[in-house]
Design a protein around this motif. Structure first.
Motif, PDB file in Angstrom:
ATOM      1  N   ALA A  24       1.325   4.099  -2.879  1.00 29.01           N
ATOM      2  CA  ALA A  24       1.095   5.521  -2.643  1.00 29.01           C
ATOM      3  C   ALA A  24       2.285   6.337  -3.145  1.00 29.01           C
ATOM      4  N   ARG A  82       0.835  -1.202   0.000  1.00 30.14           N
ATOM      5  CA  ARG A  82       0.000   0.000   0.000  1.00 30.14           C
ATOM      6  C   ARG A  82       0.873   1.257   0.000  1.00 30.14           C
ATOM      7  N   SER A  83       1.924   1.239   0.832  1.00 31.76           N
ATOM      8  CA  SER A  83       2.727   2.456   0.910  1.00 31.76           C
ATOM      9  C   SER A  83       3.587   2.616  -0.350  1.00 31.76           C
ATOM     10  N   HIS A 112       2.246   6.398  -6.874  1.00 39.12           N
ATOM     11  CA  HIS A 112       1.199   7.308  -7.329  1.00 39.12           C
ATOM     12  C   HIS A 112       1.690   8.749  -7.251  1.00 39.12           C
ATOM     13  N   GLU A 113       2.373   9.070  -6.139  1.00 34.61           N
ATOM     14  CA  GLU A 113       2.890  10.420  -5.957  1.00 34.61           C
ATOM     15  C   GLU A 113       3.924  10.743  -7.032  1.00 34.61           C
TER      16      GLU A 113
END
Ligand code: GH3
Ligand code: MG
Ligand code: MG
Ligand code: MG
Ligand code: MG
Length: 317
Positions: free
Chosen positions: A147, A143-144, A150-151
């Motif tokens: 993220a 998940r991290s 995505h960033e």
């Protein structure tokens, strides 16, 4: 010699018969586990919710509520979680075992409980618990990492602002929102004036540093949390200003011109000022079904072209 546990567990024992409960608890104590005791389903459920044990040993036959009922309540009390449940029962028929597993149990022990079998089953459950914990860790890591990815995929590497991809996505979202709210939406395209000459005079490294400073100034100029700014490409930036009418956008533009003048980033070869200036094209719409991101960008680009043609260091709409 019976084994002791390498990593102690907190185990809830729910059994209405005190003799068999006490025997199991004594065995758990001996092996170094921490045992919690309940003599009824209701009390067992209460202790389960209060202490969140690692594992439950659950008697099948109890008055009021039986073990099957209790197992269902435990499962309902831990959505997304999993606490191993091992049933305890005198009944040893095939269909008894089947029913226990069907009711949400993970294993089945026949009473009187053999200490060796008890420890073997606890070991097996500990292994599964370890694997589950590893899975939870992995999914957190995933998940991290997702993220972060995505960033990264939405950020412009030089300035840290949103990149074109993210801007396009945001613009589509803002148009949809403006359509729902019936509020005006403004798009501004900003372009640094005579930037080729800036690069030619001072070099690309200085050029990059200048773009970073311009980006920071534009970011500061965004006063509302809903305003957003990104690098559209090269020395071009876009601002998306939700709930902003044309008059508000012009105030914004004047403030930007002033900000650039105050920042005074020296430009050695500009025809219009001794410092970096920007020109801008503004378009404001009250979004309806015919409004598209492409249409808004075209209009803002036309306005920007006019600002350039009329002398730069100004905003046209
Ligand atoms: P105008 O006032 O008409 O906008 O003129 P301009 O020179 O700014 O426009 P032009 O489109 O001719 O040139 C843009 C320049 O921006 C050319 C290119 O070298 C420079 N540029 C684009 N991206 C970057 C970048 O990431 N870093 C640097 N240092 N320069 C860039
Ligand atoms: Mg019983
Ligand atoms: Mg340009
Ligand atoms: Mg150009
Ligand atoms: Mg330019």
């Amino acid at each position: 010699m019976l084994p002791s546990s390498p990593s102690p567990l907190t185990i809830l024992v729910i059994d209405d018969q005190s003799a068999s409960r006490v025997a199991v608890v004594a065995e758990l104590d001996r092996a170094g586990h921490r045992a919690l005791e309940a003599d009824s389903a209701a009390w067992g459920l209460e202790l389960f919710k209060r202490y969140r044990p690692d594992l439950v040993l659950l008697d099948v036959e109890m008055p009021a509520h039986d073990g099957y009922w209790t197992a269902r309540q435990i499962r309902a009390a831990e959505p997304g979680g999993w606490t191993p449940i091992i049933f305890l029962s005198q009944r040893d028929q095939d269909q008894d075992v089947w029913r226990g597993i069907e009711a949400g149990g993970d294993d089945y022990l026949v009473k009187p409980v053999s200490p060796m079998i008890l420890h073997a089953k606890l070991r097996a459950m500990q292994r599964l618990l370890g694997m589950r914990q590893r899975l939870v860790q992995l999914s957190d890591e995933l998940r991290s990492a997702n993220a972060q990815l995505h960033e990264l995929s939405n950020a412009d590497a030089l300035t840290g602002l949103m990149n074109r991809r993210a801007l396009d996505e945001r613009l589509h979202q803002c148009i949809a929102q403006a359509r729902r709210d019936g509020l005006p939406l403004t798009l501004v395209l900003c372009d640094v004036d005579y930037f080729k000459r800036y690069n030619d005079s001072l070099g690309h490294v200085e050029g990059d540093a200048c773009l970073k400073r311009v980006a920071a100034l534009l970011r500061e100029a965004c006063r509302r949390p809903s305003d957003c700014v990104g690098r559209y490409g090269g020395e071009e930036f876009a601002l998306i200003l939700p709930n902003t009418p044309r008059s508000g956008a012009m105030t914004y533009a004047r403030a930007l011109i002033r900000t650039m003048a105050l920042a005074g980033i020296p430009h050695p070869d500009s025809d219009i000022a001794p410092h970096i200036t920007v020109s801008g094209g503004i378009t404001t719409c009250v979004a309806d079904a015919s409004t598209t991101a492409e249409g808004l960008l075209l209009r803002a680009d036309d306005a920007l072209y006019n600002a350039k043609a009329h002398g730069r260091n100004r905003f046209f709409s």
